[in-house]
Design a protein around this motif. Structure first.
Motif, PDB file in Angstrom:
ATOM      1  N   LYS A 397     -15.813  20.764 -20.507  1.00 53.90           N
ATOM      2  CA  LYS A 397     -14.876  19.466 -20.823  1.00 53.90           C
ATOM      3  C   LYS A 397     -15.405  18.206 -19.980  1.00 53.90           C
ATOM      4  O   LYS A 397     -15.351  16.990 -20.472  1.00 53.90           O
ATOM      5  N   ALA A 398     -15.855  18.522 -18.803  1.00 55.53           N
ATOM      6  CA  ALA A 398     -16.380  17.264 -17.915  1.00 55.53           C
ATOM      7  C   ALA A 398     -17.533  16.539 -18.780  1.00 55.53           C
ATOM      8  O   ALA A 398     -17.631  15.354 -18.566  1.00 55.53           O
ATOM      9  N   ALA A 399     -18.317  17.392 -19.302  1.00 53.34           N
ATOM     10  CA  ALA A 399     -19.545  16.831 -20.081  1.00 53.34           C
ATOM     11  C   ALA A 399     -19.302  15.953 -21.096  1.00 53.34           C
ATOM     12  O   ALA A 399     -20.224  15.002 -21.476  1.00 53.34           O
ATOM     13  N   ASN A 400     -17.883  16.168 -21.611  1.00 58.22           N
ATOM     14  CA  ASN A 400     -17.545  15.306 -22.883  1.00 58.22           C
ATOM     15  C   ASN A 400     -16.863  13.964 -22.406  1.00 58.22           C
ATOM     16  O   ASN A 400     -16.680  13.003 -23.205  1.00 58.22           O
ATOM     17  N   GLN A 401     -16.850  14.039 -20.804  1.00 55.35           N
ATOM     18  CA  GLN A 401     -16.224  12.553 -20.241  1.00 55.35           C
ATOM     19  C   GLN A 401     -17.300  11.432 -20.568  1.00 55.35           C
ATOM     20  O   GLN A 401     -18.557  11.793 -20.355  1.00 55.35           O
ATOM     21  N   LYS A 402     -17.051  10.051 -20.494  1.00 52.05           N
ATOM     22  CA  LYS A 402     -18.043   9.206 -20.649  1.00 52.05           C
ATOM     23  C   LYS A 402     -18.370   9.149 -19.044  1.00 52.05           C
ATOM     24  O   LYS A 402     -17.957   8.797 -18.026  1.00 52.05           O
ATOM     25  N   SER A 403     -19.720   9.056 -18.831  1.00 47.20           N
ATOM     26  CA  SER A 403     -20.422   9.050 -17.648  1.00 47.20           C
ATOM     27  C   SER A 403     -21.165   7.779 -17.679  1.00 47.20           C
ATOM     28  O   SER A 403     -21.730   7.046 -18.478  1.00 47.20           O
ATOM     29  N   SER A 404     -20.890   7.266 -16.405  1.00 47.99           N
ATOM     30  CA  SER A 404     -21.379   6.026 -16.271  1.00 47.99           C
ATOM     31  C   SER A 404     -22.637   5.912 -15.109  1.00 47.99           C
ATOM     32  O   SER A 404     -22.247   5.337 -13.858  1.00 47.99           O
ATOM     33  N   PHE A 405     -23.675   6.761 -15.153  1.00 52.69           N
ATOM     34  CA  PHE A 405     -24.545   7.087 -14.240  1.00 52.69           C
ATOM     35  C   PHE A 405     -25.425   5.714 -13.822  1.00 52.69           C
ATOM     36  O   PHE A 405     -25.710   4.979 -14.634  1.00 52.69           O
ATOM     37  N   LYS A 406     -25.458   5.856 -12.368  1.00 50.72           N
ATOM     38  CA  LYS A 406     -26.211   4.490 -11.757  1.00 50.72           C
ATOM     39  C   LYS A 406     -26.932   5.006 -10.546  1.00 50.72           C
ATOM     40  O   LYS A 406     -26.498   6.013  -9.759  1.00 50.72           O
ATOM     41  N   TYR A 407     -28.039   4.467 -10.264  1.00 48.39           N
ATOM     42  CA  TYR A 407     -28.715   4.573  -9.076  1.00 48.39           C
ATOM     43  C   TYR A 407     -27.938   4.071  -7.878  1.00 48.39           C
ATOM     44  O   TYR A 407     -27.135   2.919  -7.972  1.00 48.39           O
ATOM     45  N   LEU A 408     -28.272   4.602  -6.559  1.00 46.27           N
ATOM     46  CA  LEU A 408     -27.672   4.065  -5.059  1.00 46.27           C
ATOM     47  C   LEU A 408     -27.987   2.723  -5.112  1.00 46.27           C
ATOM     48  O   LEU A 408     -27.591   1.907  -4.408  1.00 46.27           O
ATOM     49  N   TYR A 409     -29.559   2.465  -5.174  1.00 48.16           N
ATOM     50  CA  TYR A 409     -30.135   1.294  -4.883  1.00 48.16           C
ATOM     51  C   TYR A 409     -31.463   1.146  -5.581  1.00 48.16           C
ATOM     52  O   TYR A 409     -32.084   1.872  -6.262  1.00 48.16           O
ATOM     53  N   GLY A 410     -31.551  -0.373  -5.567  1.00 48.62           N
ATOM     54  CA  GLY A 410     -32.938  -0.956  -6.532  1.00 48.62           C
ATOM     55  C   GLY A 410     -34.177  -0.656  -5.609  1.00 48.62           C
ATOM     56  O   GLY A 410     -34.323  -0.646  -4.528  1.00 48.62           O
ATOM     57  N   LEU A 411     -35.194  -0.418  -6.520  1.00 51.87           N
ATOM     58  CA  LEU A 411     -36.461   0.012  -5.813  1.00 51.87           C
ATOM     59  C   LEU A 411     -37.103  -1.269  -5.133  1.00 51.87           C
ATOM     60  O   LEU A 411     -37.797  -1.441  -4.320  1.00 51.87           O
ATOM     61  N   GLU A 412     -36.505  -2.401  -5.687  1.00 51.80           N
ATOM     62  CA  GLU A 412     -37.056  -3.422  -5.205  1.00 51.80           C
ATOM     63  C   GLU A 412     -36.646  -4.043  -3.540  1.00 51.80           C
ATOM     64  O   GLU A 412     -37.185  -4.612  -2.907  1.00 51.80           O
ATOM     65  N   LEU A 413     -35.550  -3.495  -3.253  1.00 51.25           N
ATOM     66  CA  LEU A 413     -35.130  -3.396  -1.811  1.00 51.25           C
ATOM     67  C   LEU A 413     -36.461  -3.032  -0.923  1.00 51.25           C
ATOM     68  O   LEU A 413     -36.949  -2.105  -1.042  1.00 51.25           O
TER      69      LEU A 413
END
Length: 528
Positions: A397-413
């Motif tokens: 069920k959870a896999a059918n949720q809309k996921s908005s995956f994002k990284y915690l930080y940008g590599l440029e930092l």
């Protein structure tokens, strides 16, 4: 976590008839003694490759220190059957040095000198020898004491084999070609000008790749209910990134098809294994997760509820709802860490026979109130796949949720900013404190062009903080960074938090007291 992973795939495949595959890490002999499955020989191959590179470094320093440029050149590029030629790895080194020549007889004296001298500064060597046994007496050693080594004595150390950068490379590689490239990029030291010296400079890349050529293939196993499992790579979760291999995940995804599930395990909590899975492994693989399964136990939550004085073996087994409720603050924090990445989380409560129904209900209730998509008791330990069917349904069920995956930080930092982001947002620290050694390493790696890599924190798994005894959700602490190292081939910078050791020690009563072999039947007893 491995048992929940196995229970979940058994439930998906055997009971819900959904194709699924488990991807687990290869266990090390070191901490558990006797649980090294050998399999494709991952850990043995890594130990051999790692120690070949270590031997090459010290041998090279010795030979350069005791020979003239001409003598070195004659030995590095010898006349074989009347012909003198560069090997392909030597030609590659010449190209890197900007010397576009292929005939050994045409190099000038200055070109010969640049070619033969790596000029390694022994005080900057970061490559350690490894062994796959917890051996605290190897944490600091002196090498080179034989008189044949002509006084080239230096302090060194052994790490546990699974902490080797070569293990991290195996887990993050996507092909043989990629693995060769990563092995070549390993930085082992600096030269006397402060420039990095690599495995490629030492001429050892091809040999390392040959030692690793079979280890790159995942081992196919099966659960008791016939569900397929890949066991591949086992990077130490405290020190490396604690996740099984990208190759196993990708092969498994191909095999389960579009509607299938691949359940891949990450070591320790959301603060370590999961954070590294997202920020390091997902970046390297390009794969985006659909669901996080967060594993909890009543006993561990009681420990977090009891504060710093309680260790797991002292936790009361009788019902204690207050301790459980107090300890759920840690579970709540782990759920919040997951939510930073925008992926739905299902809590799997691994049920033991000493847990009361009231305690189990309380944990599931608090988990759902804290933002988990669902929280499900699991009885796979006693009932196999059948005991994890509810978990499998929640995951589907959870896999059918809309996921908005994002990284915690940008590599440029900048490196220090990335470390600070993890410390504050994930661990809950007030700030970080860099030792002078850590700061100078950060400056050096930034100057050498390694500043845009992700961060792999080497931290205790026993607390969200750097202090193992601080349970629950510590706040207001300053996270001390004692040293910063670089795994350039693997592709991350790894800061050492506090007194983190890269070589564990054996306890007073190791597991080997219980391990035995029947010489008649060859039956092994006492493994778990």
């Amino acid at each position: 976590k491995s048992t929940v992973t196995i229970g979940l795939v058994q439930a998906l495949t055997a009971h819900l008839k959904i194709n699924s595959f488990a991807c687990l890490r290869q266990p090390s002999q070191g901490p558990t003694f006797g649980f090294n499955l050998h399999l494709t020989g991952d850990i043995h191959a890594i130990t051999a490759a790692n120690n070949l590179l270590a031997a090459a470094i010290d041998a090279r320093i010795l030979h350069e220190s005791t020979q003239s440029d001409k003598a070195l050149y004659n030995r590095l590029v010898p006349v074989v059957k009347g012909v003198r030629g560069f090997s392909s790895i030597q030609l590659a080194r010449l190209r890197r040095l900007g010397i576009n020549k292929t005939d050994p007889e045409t190099l000038t004296e200055e070109e010969i000198s640049r070619f033969v001298r790596l000029d390694i500064d022994p005080s900057t060597i970061t490559w350690q020898r490894v062994v796959d046994t917890n051996d605290r007496f190897l944490r600091k050693i002196t090498i080179g004491q034989a008189n044949t080594e002509k006084g080239f004595v230096r302090q060194a150390q052994f790490d546990i084999a699974v902490a080797s950068e070569i293990m991290a490379i195996l887990a993050l590689t996507t092909s043989l070609e990629d693995m060769k490239e990563r092995l070549g990029k390993i930085v082992v030291a600096n030269d006397k000008k402060g420039e990095p010296v690599t495995a490629e400079d030492l001429g050892v890349t091809g040999a390392l790749a040959v030692l690793m050529k079979d280890a790159i293939k995942p081992t196919l196993m099966q659960t008791l209910e016939g569900t397929p499992v890949f066991v591949h790579a086992g990077p130490f979760a405290n020190i490396a990134h604690g996740n099984s291999s990208i190759l196993a995940d990708k092969i498994a995804l191909k095999l389960v098809g579009e509607k299938g599930f691949v359940v891949t395990e990450a070591g320790f909590g959301a603060d370590i294994g999961m954070e590294k899975f997202f920020n390091i492994k997902c970046r390297a693989s390009g794969l985006v997760p659909s669901v996080v399964v967060l594993v909890a136990t009543v006993r561990a939550l009681k420990m977090h509820g009891g504060g710093p004085s309680v260790s797991l073996k002292d936790v009361p087994l009788q019902t204690n709802l207050q301790l459980v409720a107090d300890g759920c603050c840690n579970l709540q924090k782990q759920i919040q860490i997951t939510q930073l990445f925008g992926v739905p989380v299902v809590v799997a409560l691994n049920v033991f026979k000493t847990d009361s129904p009231a305690e189990v209900d309380l944990v599931c209730k608090i988990a759902k109130q804290s933002g988990a998509f669902d929280a499900v008791p699991c009885n796979h330990w006693s009932d196999g796949g059948r005991g994890a069917v509810k978990l499998a349904q929640a995951v589907e069920k959870a896999a059918n949720q809309k996921s908005s995956f994002k990284y915690l930080y940008g590599l440029e930092l900048p490196i220090a900013e990335k470390i600070k982001t993890i410390a504050q947002k994930v661990y809950g620290a007030k700030d970080i404190e860099l030792s002078p050694a850590a700061q100078s390493q950060i400056d050096r790696y930034t100057r050498q062009g390694f500043g845009k890599l992700p961060i792999c924190m080497a931290k205790t798994h026993l607390s969200l903080s750097h202090q193992p005894e601080r349970k629950g959700v510590p706040t207001g602490f300053i996270l001390p960074i004692s040293d910063v190292r670089a795994s350039i081939g693997a592709g991350f910078i790894y800061p050492l938090v506090g007194t983190m050791s890269t070589m564990p020690g054996l306890p007073t009563r190791p597991c080997f007291y219980d391990i035995d072999l029947d010489p008649v039947t060859e039956e092994v007893k006492g493994l778990f």
